[in-house]
Each structure stands twice: as structure tokens, then as C-alpha cells.
Design an enzyme around this catalytic site. Structure first.
Site, mmCIF file in Angstrom:
data_model
loop_
_atom_site.group_PDB
_atom_site.id
_atom_site.type_symbol
_atom_site.label_atom_id
_atom_site.label_comp_id
_atom_site.label_asym_id
_atom_site.label_seq_id
_atom_site.Cartn_x
_atom_site.Cartn_y
_atom_site.Cartn_z
ATOM 1 N N GLU A 125 0.958 -1.181 0.019
ATOM 2 C CA GLU A 125 0.072 -0.050 -0.108
ATOM 3 C C GLU A 125 0.902 1.129 -0.061
ATOM 4 O OE1 GLU A 125 -3.317 -0.246 -0.556
ATOM 5 O OE2 GLU A 125 -2.637 -2.155 -0.727
ATOM 6 N N TRP B 134 1.534 2.136 -3.435
ATOM 7 C CA TRP B 134 0.795 2.584 -4.249
ATOM 8 C C TRP B 134 0.717 4.183 -3.944
ATOM 9 C CZ3 TRP B 134 -2.690 1.928 -7.685
ATOM 10 C CH2 TRP B 134 -3.423 0.684 -8.285
ATOM 11 N N TRP C 36 -21.200 13.820 -17.168
ATOM 12 C CA TRP C 36 -21.416 13.933 -15.955
ATOM 13 C C TRP C 36 -22.752 14.733 -15.794
ATOM 14 C CZ3 TRP C 36 -18.544 10.630 -13.688
ATOM 15 C CH2 TRP C 36 -17.212 10.575 -14.026
ATOM 16 N N ASN D 9 -10.531 2.865 3.972
ATOM 17 C CA ASN D 9 -10.337 2.725 2.228
ATOM 18 C C ASN D 9 -11.197 1.861 1.674
ATOM 19 O OD1 ASN D 9 -8.653 2.835 -0.063
ATOM 20 N ND2 ASN D 9 -8.432 0.848 0.088
ATOM 21 N N TRP E 90 -16.086 13.373 -10.815
ATOM 22 C CA TRP E 90 -15.280 12.668 -9.810
ATOM 23 C C TRP E 90 -14.552 13.925 -9.031
ATOM 24 C CZ3 TRP E 90 -10.256 14.203 -10.663
ATOM 25 C CH2 TRP E 90 -9.684 14.334 -11.844
ATOM 26 N N TRP F 192 -9.527 8.822 -6.759
ATOM 27 C CA TRP F 192 -11.009 9.128 -7.509
ATOM 28 C C TRP F 192 -10.778 8.845 -8.934
ATOM 29 C CZ3 TRP F 192 -15.576 10.230 -5.604
ATOM 30 C CH2 TRP F 192 -15.736 10.613 -4.409
#
Ligand SMILES: Cc1cc2nc3c(=O)[nH]c(=O)nc-3n(C[C@H](O)[C@H](O)[C@H](O)COP(=O)(O)OP(=O)(O)OC[C@H]3O[C@@H](n4cnc5c(N)ncnc54)[C@H](O)[C@@H]3O)c2cc1C
Length: 479
Positions: free
Chosen positions: A278, A281, A309, A345, A363, A386
Site C-alpha cells: 500500500e 501505491w 457527468w 479505504n 469525480w 478518485w
């Protein structure tokens, strides 16, 4: 002897702080400085929750520096002007700082470097906040990685052993200190007054608390991390994210201690390696921001520029923000965020999917709410995540994979502990209906003391229809 200004932004710590350590090693007087420059940060000035955190963290940093014979000089305003003034006021002819990777941070450091070098002031930048610098890892064709798995395969080899340096025991002080602005000059406490209390119950900002939390995580939680990290109702993750944003803890310290813990306790090794992935990431997201500085504003997959959107139904966005959508796991997550400044998360993924796919909100609107409300709001992690959920980012989840909030709730919050904590009006519902009160028979709702539409909202959307609408919208990206 001339002094060295050390810019503390991005590394609000004494432990393993390369810029501070290098300055101390020269034996010259060191002036630690924090400049609050909202103008240069523009839209990315800290949001409300982050500002609350920063105020506490700077107070702690000032205290830590005082224990070593030093101080924190705080200034508020334009960085270049302040540096110009401080160089004169503190008889300094050098500036040391740790590298920033955000577009505005990089621009600021670049300008400083140019103006200082032109004026004969030594300006040094150090690597203090990542496991690997963005230039250190590229694909075989020399391009930045846009897919996490191959990035991580190579990164693990390059990272190797990480060494973290201890905090200096003394920091040489100048004979006279430049003036400092009071902490309050950074602005008032965050706007919603109801916010500060629950947040301060949930968190202890600052370096000492970060190191304590790391130790607690490695001793008590890490062994079970691989399984527990997806269960929002348990304390199963490190919760180090807010400390990493402005470097109250060094990622190299985390790495080094984690590897030592894995070696000392092989039973915890699996969990610890899942945790280190992680952190991978985090590096990956920061590298993406470095190579694609438009990431916070524009989709990395350009075909998503055509995505239709919705932005007409403001009440849907408001219901999402307040945790009043009628979908318990979504509402629990949004209320956890509001009350504590943090969200698990797994639930971040669920609420984000709900906003961008079920409600078809952009987003960027979700990212901007998170920016204001998360204590761990981080430009790289937030924008990359996102975009990942929305399907338009690097290595993103395919858009057509739409999270079902009921099934997600039933899978990851089986007994409804998480929902019951943050949506207490549903607490008396039996497990079978905790994630779908709208399917509960009337007598079950009555037994639990719930009148839907009064105590808890009806679902704000029909999920079957919203799913079809989302898939139809996706067709626009394929034209
Ligand atoms: C929509 C969305 C928005 C997010 N916004 C942010 C944000 O603004 N700031 C932020 O730090 N994280 C963000 N994340 C990533 C992740 O949710 C948090 O880092 C994590 O929940 C923090 O809790 P932890 O420290 O207990 O994590 P742990 O599970 O203990 O992980 C350890 C560390 O690894 C990093 N990390 C974990 N997951 C990710 C990830 N998916 N991407 C990048 N780094 C990760 C974090 O620095 C974290 O502290 C977001 C995720 C989603 C889905």
C-alpha cells in the site's frame, strides 16, 4: 558564521529529515522555517480538516525543536518575499529543503532555486518523502509507469534496504532569532465548529504520535492486516495516512521498521508485506502526479473528457455529503468522514463509486469534498484514487465495474458493526436488513423503531435504473 534556513514544509519532523540533518552536520546555525503560502498553493491550499491538523502539528513541531535548543519560525505570505526577508534577518546564505512533488510545490522550489542561485545563495533539495524518486523508476522504453503491478515489481527491487537517520540531538541555534508569526496567523480554526471536537478525540497530530502509532500497528495490527484491511468495523489498518501527508513520519522509517518487524516475527510477514504494498501505491500515485501534473483536474484517459457527468441535481450531492442517501454503508462512510476526518479505504471506494456511477456526479466534485474534509487529504493519493474509481485514471478499475453498496456492505461489514456505529438510528435492525432497511418488512422496521422517510431516508435512487444509466453514459467515451 552564516546560518542555513531549513524549509520544513513537507517534512514536519526531526527524525530522518535529510534537509535538517544536512544543515545540522555543517555545524552552522540552523533556522527551521515554515511558510504558510496559500497564494502559491491556490486551489490546493489545505482544506478545513487538513488545516486543523496542520495547526496542531506545527505546535508539536515547535515544541520538539525547542527540546533541542531550536525554534520554529512561522511566516505567513508569499514564499519568495519571505525568503528574501529571512535571508537578511537571519544572516543566512543557504536554504535547504526536502523535495516537493506537487505541481505548485515544484514550481515554488524551482523559482526559489533560480533566484537563490542567481543571488549566490546556496539552495539544496533533498529526497525525504518517497521510497523512490520519480526519476529512479521508468519502464524499459524510458516512460513513466502507468500500471501499478509492473511498477511495484521493479520498485521492490530498487527500494532494497531503506535506512532512516535518527533525529539530531541538538540543533545549532543562531545568536539572534528572526521574528515568528503566531500560529493563529495561519487562519482561524476550521469553519464548522462542530468538527473540531470529534476530530480531536480521534487523532493526535505530530511526529511523536506518528511514531507511536507505527509501533502500535506493527505490534498489534500488522500480522492480521492482509485480511482485516478490508473490514471497516475493525481497527485493522495503520491509520498513518494523515501523518504521511506533510511528512510527520518518514516513509523510509516506516519501511525500515516494518522490515525489521517482519524479520523478528515471521508470522506477521505476510501482513507487513501487504501493508508495504500500500505504501507502494502511495509512491505510485505521487509519481503519477509528478509525471502528469494535470491529474487533479483532468482525466488521465482523455476519452473521459466526453463523459456526460450530471451536475443538475444538487440535492443528490448534498445527500451524499451528509450521509443521507438511504444506503447504510455509504451513509456510514460519509458520516465517519465528517465526524473523524478519515474514512476506511474500502468504504472510500464504495462511496466514490456511488457518487460517480450511481449518481453520475463528476469525480472532481467528490475529490473536492474529500479535500476539505479528510485529515489525510493528499493531492496525489486523492486525485489518483478518485480517477481510479471513476475508471479514467492510470491502471483504473474498469468503469463498468460498479460497486453494489448492499453487497459490499454484506461482504465487508457482515454483522453491520460499522453501520451501527456511524448510523445509530439503524442500530436495532437485524443483521439481515442492516444494509438494506428498505427491504425490511414493516414489522421488522417497527420492531427496530424505524420509520423510513422520517428516522432514516428512503434510497435516493433506484439502483437498477442508475446502473443502466451509468452503463449508457459509458458509451459516450467510446465514440
Ligand atoms: C476515493 C479515494 C480517495 C482517497 N483519498 C486519499 C487521500 O486524500 N489521502 C490519502 O492518503 N489516501 C487517500 N486514499 C487512499 C486510502 O484510502 C488511504 O490512504 C487509506 O485509507 C489510509 O488509511 P491507512 O493509513 O490506515 O492505510 P493503510 O492501509 O495502513 O496503508 C498504509 C499507507 O499506504 C498509503 N495508501 C494506502 N492505500 C492507498 C491507495 N489506494 N493509494 C495511495 N496510497 C495508499 C497511505 O499513505 C497509507 O497511510 C483514497 C482512496 C480512495 C478510494
Amino acid at each position: 558564521m552564516s546560518s542555513i534556513l531549513v524549509l520544513m514544509a513537507g517534512a514536519l519532523r526531526l527524525d530522518d529529515n535529510p534537509a535538517l540533518l544536512a544543515a545540522c552536520k555543517t555545524g552552522r546555525p540552523v533556522v527551521p522555517v515554515f511558510i504558510h503560502d496559500n497564494e502559491s498553493a491556490g486551489a490546493w491550499a489545505p482544506g478545513g480538516a487538513r488545516r486543523w491538523w496542520l495547526l496542531q502539528s506545527l505546535a508539536k513541531l515547535g515544541w520538539e525543536l525547542e527540546q533541542r535548543g531550536s525554534r520554529l519560525v512561522i511566516r505567513h505570505g508569499n514564499t519568495s518575499d519571505i525568503i528574501g526577508a529571512l535571508l537578511g534577518e537571519s544572516a543566512a546564505d543557504a536554504i535547504y529543503m526536502n523535495r516537493s512533488y506537487s505541481p505548485h510545490g515544484r514550481a515554488l522550489q524551482e523559482t526559489l532555486h533560480e533566484t537563490c542561485t542567481a543571488a549566490g545563495v546556496e539552495c539544496r533539495r533533498f529526497s525525504g518523502n518517497l521510497l523512490l524518486e520519480p526519476e529512479q523508476i521508468v519502464t524499459k522504453t524510458g516512460k513513466p509507469y502507468e500500471v501499478f503491478s509492473p511498477f511495484w515489481r521493479q520498485a521492490k527491487e530498487l527500494i532494497g534496504e531503506q535506512y532512516a537517520y535518527d533525529a539530531p540531538s541538538q540543533i545549532p541555534a543562531p545568536s539572534a532569532w528572526p521574528a515568528t508569526d503566531p500560529l493563529e496567523s495561519l487562519g482561524p480554526e476550521p469553519k464548522p465548529s462542530c468538527w473540531a471536537d470529534p476530530i480531536s478525540e480521534a487523532w493526535q497530530p505530530g511526529e511523536a504520535a506518528a511514531l507511536e502509532r507505527l509501533e502500535h500497528f506493527l505490534d498489534e495490527i500488522a500480522a492480521g492486516y492482509a485480511g482485516a484491511r478490508d473490514v471497516p468495523g475493525v481497527d485493522g489498518t495503520s491509520r498513518l495516512s494523515p501523518y504521511l501527508v506533510d511528512g510527520e513520519i518518514s516513509v523510509r522509517r516506516i519501511w525500515a521498521q516494518s522490515m525489521a518487524a517482519a524479520e523478528a516475527n515471521p508470522a506477521a510477514s505476510n501482513g507487513i508485506h501487504a501493508f508495504l504494498r500500500e505504501l507502494g501505491w502511495r509512491d505510485f500515485s505521487t509519481h503519477l502526479l509528478f509525471h502528469f501534473p494535470e491529474m487533479p483536474k483532468r482525466p488521465l484517459k482523455v476519452n473521459f473528457n466526453r463523459f456526460p457527468w450530471q451536475d443538475g441535481q444538487g440535492e443528490h450531492l448534498a445527500a451524499w455529503q451528509k450521509g443521507q442517501t438511504g444506503f447504510p454503508i455509504v451513509d456510514a462512510g460519509m458520516r465517519q468522514l465528517w465526524q473523524t476526518g478519515w474514512m476506511h479505504n474500502r468504504v472510500r471506494m464504495i462511496v466514490a463509486s456511488f457518487l460517480v456511477k450511481d449518481l453520475l456526479w463528476h469525480w472532481r466534485d467528490g475529490a473536492s469534498w474529500f479535500w476539505d474534509t479528510l485529515v489525510d487529504a493528499d493531492l496525489a493519493n486523492n486525485s489518483a484514487s478518485w480517477q481510479w474509481v471513476a475508471g479514467c485514471g492510470a491502471d483504473a478499475a474498469p468503469y463498468f465495474r460498479i460497486f453494489n453498496p448492499i453487497l459490499q456492505g454484506e461482504k465487508f461489514d457482515k454483522r453491520g458493526e460499522y453501520v451501527r456505529e456511524f448510523v445509530p438510528e439503524l442500530a436495532a435492525l437485524p443483521d439481515a436488513y442492516i444494509h438494506k432497511p428498505f427491504e425490511a418488512p414493516r414489522e421488522v422496521l417497527e420492531g427496530a423503531g424505524i420509520a423510513l422517510g422520517q428516522d432514516y431516508p428512503h434510497p435516493i435512487i433506484d439502483r437498477k435504473a442508475s446502473r443502466e444509466r451509468a452503463l449508457a453514459a459509458l458509451a459516450h467515451t467510446k465514440v
